[in-house]
Design an enzyme around this catalytic site. Structure first.
Site, short mmCIF file in Angstrom:
data_model
loop_
_atom_site.label_atom_id
_atom_site.label_comp_id
_atom_site.label_asym_id
_atom_site.label_seq_id
_atom_site.Cartn_x
_atom_site.Cartn_y
_atom_site.Cartn_z
N HIS A 58 13.89 9.59 1.05
CA HIS A 58 13.48 11.00 0.91
C HIS A 58 14.71 11.89 0.65
CE1 HIS A 58 10.19 14.07 2.10
NE2 HIS A 58 11.02 14.60 1.22
N ARG B 181 5.19 13.48 -2.14
CA ARG B 181 4.92 13.21 -0.73
C ARG B 181 4.29 11.82 -0.61
NH1 ARG B 181 7.97 16.65 0.31
NH2 ARG B 181 7.64 18.59 1.46
#
Ligand SMILES: NC(=O)c1ccc[n+]([C@@H]2O[C@H](COP(=O)([O-])OP(=O)(O)OC[C@H]3O[C@@H](n4cnc5c(N)ncnc54)[C@H](OP(=O)(O)O)[C@@H]3O)[C@@H](O)[C@H]2O)c1
Length: 306
Positions: free
Chosen positions: A269, A221
């Site tokens: 991502h 993250r």
């Protein structure tokens, strides 16, 4: 059994078609404000309004492995949260990390630049033993990545919260062994959940402990990385480079220095995507097990944050 589907950024129709085929006895519906009560829900980034309007929900099935965003919502105390475990993500993560490690170790980035200029030149072979790879996190994804890296004969180190034993991996655990783990690593891969204990863990103090010429791969993250600390260590030369898939702000803003930094590789991502068919099969199996009163894997410990 009524099951609500409340996933932002996902077209509901193909999910509902797959879910209905897998669990014909259940009544699936797309949640809209004011919808009747459901027993379970399949969610991704649901609004707080959804939770507030569904006080009778028993289970939230998150269609991802990370539940950090979900746990920021106000959830009733008895509501169980279930994450996807693997469902086709682990092998994707192994591909991504092996690609990034090997690209750096074999200097394929340099060869790409050479080829763009029609330059035929060799780099000196480097010793694998001098590129120990440290994995922050030895869970579902971390242990699969460890296995893949070991196939390429990289020395692999791993760090977890509780003691773990993973074949071919030198394992460290807990805050007390973090410094020793970092000092034993040259390439650092972050595969931790984002929790209050792990936020900002990729900071100057920790990254400076990596062996000289360190390389950072963040696939967990954006909140794990202190971006300005990474940039400073790259520019000071302690770190050789970074491959980053996740960011504090996504999409990564156009003006962000990572886009143009010569030592940083950016991907959007995408290291391990949720695969619809695998996820549907896993969720359907778990709903079936719950309705038979059987235990399921992937239950999130909300107090721990993952
Ligand atoms: N970029 C992407 O596309 C993508 C895709 C999927 C997932 N992810 C991220 O990857 C993360 C990991 O997924 P996973 O399925 O492998 O999770 P997991 O199975 O829950 O494993 C988490 C690992 O982190 C360790 N850990 C947690 N808190 C820790 C702490 N305070 N100190 C040391 N170790 C700690 C755990 O230790 P224990 O073994 O002791 O419990 C465990 O080994 C997810 O949470 C998500 O954020 C990213």
């Amino acid at each position: 059994m009524r099951i609500a589907f409340c996933c932002t950024d996902h077209k509901p129709e193909p999910w509902l078609a797959g879910l209905r085929a897998a669990l014909p006895e259940a009544d699936f519906f797309v949640w809209t404000p004011g919808a009747p009560a459901a027993d379970h829900a399949i969610v991704w980034s649901p609004p707080q309004q959804f939770i507030d309007e569904q006080p009778g929900l028993r289970t939230l099935f998150n269609i991802g492995a990370g539940v950090d965003a979900l746990l920021k919502l106000r959830l009733p105390p008895g509501l169980q949260v279930v994450r996807l475990d693997d469902a086709g993500m682990a092998v994707q993560m192994a591909e991504y990390v092996c690609h990034a490690v090997i690209r750096h170790f074999r200097e394929f980035d340099v060869y790409e630049a050479d080829a763009a200029q029609a330059r035929w030149s060799f780099r000196k072979p480097r010793a694998r033993a001098e590129f120990p790879v440290g994995l922050l996190g030895l869970g579902v994804l971390g242990s699969r990545v460890a296995q893949a890296l070991a196939q390429f004969e990289f020395p692999v180190k791993g760090w977890s919260r509780t003691p773990r034993v993973v074949d071919g991996v030198e394992c460290f655990h807990g805050a007390g062994q973090l410094d020793a783990f970092l000092a034993a690593s040259r390439v650092l891969v972050c595969l931790l959940p984002l929790t209050p204990d792990t936020a900002g863990i990729l900071n100057r103090a920790h990254l400076a402990r990596l062996q000289p010429g360190g390389y950072v791969i963040n696939v967990a993250r954006g909140g794990h990385l202190v971006e300005e600390d990474l940039l400073a260590l790259l520019d000071e030369g302690h770190l050789a480079g970074a491959t980053l898939d996740v960011f504090r702000q996504e999409p990564l803003p156009l003006e962000h220095p990572f886009w143009r930094h010569p030592k940083v590789t950016v991907t959007p991502h995408t290291s391990a995507r949720t695969l619809r068919d695998e996820s549907i099969a896993q969720i359907a199996r778990k709903i079936g097990a719950l309705s038979r009163g059987e235990p399921i894997a992937g239950l999130v410990d909300r107090g721990r944050g993952y």
